[in-house]
Design a protein around this motif. Structure first.
Motif, PDB file in Angstrom:
ATOM      1  N   LEU A  79      31.615  -2.698  -5.793  1.00 27.06           N
ATOM      2  CA  LEU A  79      30.618  -1.936  -5.277  1.00 27.06           C
ATOM      3  C   LEU A  79      30.139  -0.808  -6.074  1.00 27.06           C
ATOM      4  O   LEU A  79      28.975  -0.663  -6.695  1.00 27.06           O
ATOM      5  CB  LEU A  79      30.690  -1.762  -3.924  1.00 27.06           C
ATOM      6  CG  LEU A  79      29.494  -0.932  -3.455  1.00 27.06           C
ATOM      7  CD1 LEU A  79      28.341  -2.050  -3.238  1.00 27.06           C
ATOM      8  CD2 LEU A  79      29.684  -0.303  -2.078  1.00 27.06           C
ATOM      9  N   CYS A  80      31.154   0.015  -6.553  1.00 26.39           N
ATOM     10  CA  CYS A  80      31.042   1.331  -6.848  1.00 26.39           C
ATOM     11  C   CYS A  80      30.622   0.944  -8.400  1.00 26.39           C
ATOM     12  O   CYS A  80      29.763   1.465  -9.176  1.00 26.39           O
ATOM     13  CB  CYS A  80      32.330   2.263  -7.075  1.00 26.39           C
ATOM     14  SG  CYS A  80      32.443   3.011  -5.289  1.00 26.39           S
ATOM     15  N   LEU A  81      31.460  -0.018  -9.069  1.00 25.83           N
ATOM     16  CA  LEU A  81      31.194  -0.304 -10.563  1.00 25.83           C
ATOM     17  C   LEU A  81      29.702  -1.007 -10.789  1.00 25.83           C
ATOM     18  O   LEU A  81      29.006  -0.626 -11.628  1.00 25.83           O
ATOM     19  CB  LEU A  81      32.322  -1.471 -10.924  1.00 25.83           C
ATOM     20  CG  LEU A  81      32.111  -1.844 -12.578  1.00 25.83           C
ATOM     21  CD1 LEU A  81      32.466  -0.729 -13.300  1.00 25.83           C
ATOM     22  CD2 LEU A  81      32.900  -3.132 -12.548  1.00 25.83           C
ATOM     23  N   GLY A  82      29.280  -1.961  -9.729  1.00 29.68           N
ATOM     24  CA  GLY A  82      28.098  -2.362 -10.048  1.00 29.68           C
ATOM     25  C   GLY A  82      26.956  -1.485  -9.745  1.00 29.68           C
ATOM     26  O   GLY A  82      25.874  -1.538 -10.399  1.00 29.68           O
ATOM     27  N   CYS A  83      26.938  -0.762  -8.824  1.00 24.50           N
ATOM     28  CA  CYS A  83      25.956   0.386  -8.220  1.00 24.50           C
ATOM     29  C   CYS A  83      25.993   1.506  -9.705  1.00 24.50           C
ATOM     30  O   CYS A  83      24.874   1.844  -9.901  1.00 24.50           O
ATOM     31  CB  CYS A  83      26.031   0.917  -7.232  1.00 24.50           C
ATOM     32  SG  CYS A  83      25.630  -0.151  -5.723  1.00 24.50           S
ATOM     33  N   GLY A  84      27.219   1.631 -10.197  1.00 25.10           N
ATOM     34  CA  GLY A  84      27.138   2.539 -11.282  1.00 25.10           C
ATOM     35  C   GLY A  84      26.534   2.061 -12.382  1.00 25.10           C
ATOM     36  O   GLY A  84      25.507   2.542 -13.226  1.00 25.10           O
TER      37      GLY A  84
END
Length: 121
Positions: free
Chosen positions: A48-53
């Motif tokens: 999730l953090c990678l995708g939103c980043g």
């Protein structure tokens, strides 16, 4: 910042996941919640953090707003669902979010001179 709406949207998605995923794991029982917690901490939240980043980096360029917000947004879930011993995950999620922002910035930088069909302007 070019598009603050993207940052706000990604922060809302991240906060919702940090607070909702542990609540979803409660019905699994004592043994199931341990497995679900491990799965969410090591798989769901970093993805999730990678995708939103990546989305934030692509829309806003290389900025540190989203990675810092990830750290602040994970704090309430530490105190509500986990123990204080889970604080290293804050650093991990900040680093993963920064890598995502850097990837998104790289993608934006390399495709900014192209039309939607891929040809150069």
């Amino acid at each position: 910042m070019k598009n603050p709406k993207t940052l706000v949207d990604c922060c809302i998605i991240t906060l919702t996941a940090f607070l909702a995923v542990p609540i979803i794991g409660i019905p699994f029982g004592r043994d199931g919640i341990l497995a679900f917690t491990s799965f969410s901490l090591f798989i769901i939240f970093p993805i999730l953090c990678l995708g939103c980043g990546i989305v934030c980096g692509r829309k806003n360029g290389l900025q540190l707003y989203y990675p810092v917000m990830v750290g602040f947004l994970f704090l309430p879930s530490i105190f509500l669902f986990y123990s204080i011993g889970f604080w290293p995950f804050i650093v991990v999620y900040i680093l993963v979010a920064f890598i995502g922002v850097a990837i998104g910035h790289f993608v934006q930088k390399n495709t900014s001179g192209r039309h939607s069909n891929g040809r150069l302007r």
